[in-house]
Every structure is written in C-alpha cells, then in structure tokens.
Design a protein around this motif. Structure first.
Motif, short mmCIF file in Angstrom:
data_model
loop_
_atom_site.label_atom_id
_atom_site.label_comp_id
_atom_site.label_asym_id
_atom_site.label_seq_id
_atom_site.Cartn_x
_atom_site.Cartn_y
_atom_site.Cartn_z
N GLU A 85 10.62 -4.56 0.48
CA GLU A 85 9.19 -5.01 0.24
C GLU A 85 8.34 -4.41 1.40
O GLU A 85 7.29 -3.89 1.01
N THR A 87 8.87 -1.88 3.00
CA THR A 87 8.78 -0.45 2.94
C THR A 87 7.78 -0.03 1.91
O THR A 87 6.97 0.86 2.08
N GLU A 88 7.87 -0.66 0.81
CA GLU A 88 6.84 -0.38 -0.48
C GLU A 88 5.49 -0.66 0.06
O GLU A 88 4.54 -0.01 -0.31
N ALA A 89 5.07 -1.88 0.70
CA ALA A 89 3.93 -2.13 1.22
C ALA A 89 3.35 -1.13 2.21
O ALA A 89 2.34 -0.87 2.19
N ARG A 91 4.46 2.05 2.35
CA ARG A 91 4.08 3.13 1.38
C ARG A 91 2.72 3.18 0.71
O ARG A 91 1.90 4.00 0.74
N GLU A 92 2.44 2.00 -0.02
CA GLU A 92 1.02 1.83 -0.46
C GLU A 92 -0.01 1.87 0.29
O GLU A 92 -0.99 2.34 -0.10
N ALA A 93 0.05 1.29 1.61
CA ALA A 93 -1.07 1.15 2.63
C ALA A 93 -1.12 2.66 2.96
O ALA A 93 -2.52 3.00 3.17
N THR A 94 -0.35 3.34 3.14
CA THR A 94 -0.56 4.80 3.68
C THR A 94 -0.94 5.74 2.46
O THR A 94 -1.73 6.75 3.04
N GLU A 95 -0.67 5.44 1.42
CA GLU A 95 -0.91 6.12 0.22
C GLU A 95 -2.67 5.75 -0.15
O GLU A 95 -3.26 6.42 -1.12
N GLY A 96 -2.97 4.69 0.05
CA GLY A 96 -4.31 4.22 -0.33
C GLY A 96 -5.56 4.87 0.03
O GLY A 96 -5.49 5.69 1.05
N ASP A 97 -6.65 4.80 -0.45
CA ASP A 97 -7.99 5.61 -0.29
C ASP A 97 -8.63 4.73 0.78
O ASP A 97 -8.86 3.62 0.89
N THR A 98 -8.55 5.40 2.06
CA THR A 98 -9.24 4.77 3.29
C THR A 98 -10.56 5.17 3.47
O THR A 98 -11.23 4.83 4.44
#
Length: 103
Positions: A85, A87-89, A91-98
């Motif tokens: 969980e 790791t997935e969180a 990954r999602e945070a780093t792939e999100g639009d910032t």
C-alpha cells in the motif's frame, strides 16, 4: 546462498522438543499436529529475528523478483500488505500532476 528444493526438510536436533511434543500428542485429546506447530513456530521466530532493515531488504528482493510472494508473505506477515500500500501510494504521488503546486 544456495537454492534448495521446496521439498527439502529443515532439520535440527530436536531432542527434548521432540520428546515434549510427543508427550503432548499422547495426552492431548485428539492429539496435536506437530508439523503445523513446527511451521507456525518457525514462522514466528523468523519474523522475530528480522530487523526493520531486513524487512525492507526482503520486500525489495520480492519486488525485484528474487524471492516469491509466498516467501515474502511468510517473512513479512501483515506488513507485506502495508508495504504494498505504501509503495502504491508513493507511486501515485510521484506520478500525479504537481503543476497546481507551482507558484
């Protein structure tokens, strides 16, 4: 480190442990499952012996494909799912639009 067959037996000198298990099996109504006790006991002791660094290393070896999910789950227990969980969180945070956070 050598790879052993899954059918290999872990062996140690049980001595008094074997005697005690046999005695409990004899007196316990319906007997006891000595093999199951051994698996559960070994699993518990493996988990106790691990440091936080060991846990991270095991999870990293799992994600690299060096060990099976089953082996990783034996060693990490419930922490396996927590690490997945996290790791997935991440990954999602780093792939999100910032772009919304830029000034």
């Amino acid at each position: 480190m050598s790879q052993e067959s899954l059918d290999d037996t872990i062996k140690f000198r049980a001595g008094p442990l074997k005697e005690a298990a046999n005695e409990l099996d004899a007196v316990h109504l319906g007997g006891i499952n000595i093999s199951e006790l051994g698996r559960e006991g070994l699993t518990e002791m493996l988990r106790r012996a691990m440091t936080d660094d060991d846990k991270i290393a095991i999870y990293e070896r799992y994600t690299a494909g060096d060990i099976s999910e089953d082996a990783a789950r034996v060693l990490l227990g419930e922490e396996f799912d927590l690490l997945q969980e996290d790791t997935e969180a991440f990954r999602e945070a780093t792939e999100g639009d910032t772009s919304d956070y830029l000034v």
